[in-house]
Design a protein around this motif. Structure first.
Motif, PDB file in Angstrom:
ATOM      1  N   ALA A  18       5.541   3.648 -16.179  1.00 19.10           N
ATOM      2  CA  ALA A  18       5.292   3.414 -14.749  1.00 19.10           C
ATOM      3  C   ALA A  18       3.892   2.849 -14.544  1.00 19.10           C
ATOM      4  O   ALA A  18       3.702   1.902 -13.778  1.00 19.10           O
ATOM      5  N   ALA A  19       2.917   3.421 -15.243  1.00 23.84           N
ATOM      6  CA  ALA A  19       1.538   2.942 -15.111  1.00 23.84           C
ATOM      7  C   ALA A  19       1.424   1.490 -15.560  1.00 23.84           C
ATOM      8  O   ALA A  19       0.775   0.671 -14.895  1.00 23.84           O
ATOM      9  N   GLN A  20       2.068   1.138 -16.682  1.00 25.90           N
ATOM     10  CA  GLN A  20       1.993  -0.239 -17.174  1.00 25.90           C
ATOM     11  C   GLN A  20       2.728  -1.196 -16.242  1.00 25.90           C
ATOM     12  O   GLN A  20       2.263  -2.307 -15.986  1.00 25.90           O
ATOM     13  N   ALA A  21       3.872  -0.774 -15.722  1.00 27.31           N
ATOM     14  CA  ALA A  21       4.606  -1.632 -14.792  1.00 27.31           C
ATOM     15  C   ALA A  21       3.770  -1.913 -13.546  1.00 27.31           C
ATOM     16  O   ALA A  21       3.739  -3.049 -13.051  1.00 27.31           O
ATOM     17  N   LEU A  22       3.052  -0.907 -13.065  1.00 29.46           N
ATOM     18  CA  LEU A  22       2.195  -1.109 -11.895  1.00 29.46           C
ATOM     19  C   LEU A  22       0.992  -1.987 -12.226  1.00 29.46           C
ATOM     20  O   LEU A  22       0.575  -2.813 -11.411  1.00 29.46           O
ATOM     21  N   ARG A  23       0.437  -1.843 -13.434  1.00 27.80           N
ATOM     22  CA  ARG A  23      -0.656  -2.744 -13.856  1.00 27.80           C
ATOM     23  C   ARG A  23      -0.150  -4.178 -13.931  1.00 27.80           C
ATOM     24  O   ARG A  23      -0.831  -5.114 -13.504  1.00 27.80           O
ATOM     25  N   VAL A  34      -3.631 -11.763  -3.984  1.00 26.61           N
ATOM     26  CA  VAL A  34      -3.392 -10.616  -3.115  1.00 26.61           C
ATOM     27  C   VAL A  34      -3.503  -9.320  -3.925  1.00 26.61           C
ATOM     28  O   VAL A  34      -3.649  -9.348  -5.138  1.00 26.61           O
ATOM     29  N   THR A  35      -3.423  -8.179  -3.240  1.00 25.07           N
ATOM     30  CA  THR A  35      -3.476  -6.866  -3.890  1.00 25.07           C
ATOM     31  C   THR A  35      -2.337  -6.002  -3.364  1.00 25.07           C
ATOM     32  O   THR A  35      -1.582  -6.419  -2.482  1.00 25.07           O
ATOM     33  N   PHE A  36      -2.256  -4.770  -3.860  1.00 23.39           N
ATOM     34  CA  PHE A  36      -1.242  -3.843  -3.375  1.00 23.39           C
ATOM     35  C   PHE A  36      -1.394  -3.582  -1.877  1.00 23.39           C
ATOM     36  O   PHE A  36      -0.423  -3.260  -1.202  1.00 23.39           O
ATOM     37  N   SER A  37      -2.597  -3.719  -1.349  1.00 21.22           N
ATOM     38  CA  SER A  37      -2.784  -3.492   0.085  1.00 21.22           C
ATOM     39  C   SER A  37      -2.072  -4.556   0.928  1.00 21.22           C
ATOM     40  O   SER A  37      -1.846  -4.361   2.117  1.00 21.22           O
TER      41      SER A  37
END
Length: 63
Positions: A18-23, A34-37
């Motif tokens: 999950a951490a790698q997928a989000l990275r 852009v960013t997650f925001s």
């Protein structure tokens, strides 16, 4: 499947994947400027959810 930047697979546990997928998602977003925001909705499909093992990765990505 979450892959590391060198193409290697992430270790076989939900937290690391999950951490790698989000990275990886953050990297893709950054390449678009852009960013997650800027994300309105993010849908994740997990076949073997274990809340206690994944909550810390999720919270770190979405403070």
């Amino acid at each position: 499947m979450a892959y590391q930047p060198d193409g290697a697979q992430t270790p076989d546990n939900l937290r690391d994947r999950a951490a790698q997928a989000l990275r990886n998602t953050a990297t893709g977003l950054a390449s678009a400027g852009v960013t997650f925001s800027d994300v309105v909705r993010l849908t994740i499909y997990v076949t073997d959810w274990q809340t206690e093992k994944s909550t810390s990765s999720w919270r770190a990505s979405f403070p």
